[in-house]
Design an enzyme around this catalytic site. Structure first.
Site, PDB file in Angstrom:
ATOM      1  N   GLU A  83      83.649  -7.689  89.334  1.00 12.54           N
ATOM      2  CA  GLU A  83      82.874  -8.829  89.820  1.00 12.54           C
ATOM      3  C   GLU A  83      82.481  -8.698  91.288  1.00 12.54           C
ATOM      4  OE1 GLU A  83      85.223 -12.241  88.765  1.00 12.54           O
ATOM      5  OE2 GLU A  83      84.376 -12.309  86.741  1.00 12.54           O
ATOM      6  N   GLU A 114     101.820   2.148  79.705  1.00 12.00           N
ATOM      7  CA  GLU A 114     102.366   1.560  80.928  1.00 12.00           C
ATOM      8  C   GLU A 114     103.682   2.214  81.359  1.00 12.00           C
ATOM      9  OE1 GLU A 114     104.991  -2.275  80.137  1.00 12.00           O
ATOM     10  OE2 GLU A 114     102.960  -2.557  79.364  1.00 12.00           O
TER      11      GLU A 114
END
Length: 306
Positions: A83, A114
């Site tokens: 963004e 992860e």
């Protein structure tokens, strides 16, 4: 610390009977817990301020902003990075988000990713992470191996790291240069850190990136002046900003935007000073791309000359 002992993994005594409540009652309970998030973030303002100053100084010097996380934390980082590009007129490579498991993990869990520290090293090497760059390491538990691996590699190449966690005394806090740790307490649904912890991380990321963008001159007054007018909505926003900051009408604002090569800050400077494109660009550079400083200095100079 074992994951079952983390504060984010404890049962919340306030929500033990949430499954027996009426719909509005359970929503009220969630809302009550959510109100604790802003309070937790407020305790971290001093360290967030330090992080904004650190990142903005390095960003001005040409360093990039690299987000890194797994699961919800990784998705929040990717979202913030994505963004920033249209909102503040960044080049796509200036802000990047890495998530354990790659792009596919944005939409579906990638098992085991992860837990792989070396995967983080490989991901950072792929984007040529360097000592100029700053890593924002996001992990609500403060112990995610992928994120710890990213911080370790960051320091190996001379970069700086800012950790965003939701537990005290975390593993990440031992290694990151700065650690932001809003402690939101046990989740409404035990261990569901996409809730309060995720909200806290989103709030912190908003503060960090917005603060940095303000510091590097991407905001004038409270306007996103470096917006990229890449679609009809953003063109209208750019014109609205130019009109609001130059007192020009719509026709003149359009002419300024064209003359400024679609660069809104340059258009604002041109509209307020009468300078041509190159002179306005140079004047902005002289003032660290701060539109407010340009206009203030121009007005002072013009006043003195008169």
């Amino acid at each position: 610390m074992k994951i079952e002992n983390l504060v984010t993994e404890q049962q919340n005594p306030a929500t033990m009977k949430i499954d027996q409540l009426k719909t509005k009652e359970l929503l009220q309970l969630i809302n009550q817990e959510d109100q604790k998030v802003a309070q937790a973030v407020a305790t971290q303002l001093d360290i967030i301020a330090q992080a904004v100053d650190l990142i903005s100084q390095r960003f001005k010097a040409g360093g990039r902003l690299i987000y890194c996380g797994a699961g919800t934390s990784g998705r929040l980082g990717v979202l913030d990075a994505a963004e920033l590009v249209p909102t503040f007129g960044l080049a796509p490579q200036q802000a990047l988000g890495l998530i354990a498991g790659g792009k596919a993990a944005m939409f579906q869990a990638v098992e085991g990713a992860e837990d792989d520290q070396q995967l983080a090293t490989k991901d950072l090497q792929k984007i040529n992470f360097s000592g100029q760059d700053t890593l924002i390491a996001i992990a609500s538990s403060g112990r995610t191996p992928y994120v710890i691996g990213a911080v370790d590699y960051c320091h190996q190449v001379g970069g700086k790291s800012v950790a965003v966690v939701c537990v005290p005394n975390s593993k990440l806090a031992e290694t990151a240069d700065l650690t932001i740790a809003p402690i939101v307490g046990p989740e409404v649904i035990t261990g569901s850190t996409r809730m309060k912890a995720g909200t806290a991380q989103k709030m912190v990321l908003n503060m960090l990136s917005t603060g940095v963008m303000i510091k590097v001159g991407k905001v004038y007054q409270n306007l996103m002046v470096d917006v990229l007018p890449t679609n009809e909505k953003l063109v209208r926003r750019a014109l609205k900003i130019i009109k609001a900051t130059t007192a020009k009408n719509n026709v003149d604002a359009k002419q300024l935007l064209v003359a400024a090569h679609q660069r809104v800050p340059v258009a604002i400077v041109m509209g307020n000073t009468g300078l041509d494109y190159q002179a306005a660009v140079d004047y902005l550079k002289e003032n660290n791309n701060q539109v407010a400083a340009v206009i203030h200095n121009w007005n002072q100079k013009n006043h003195l000359n008169n």
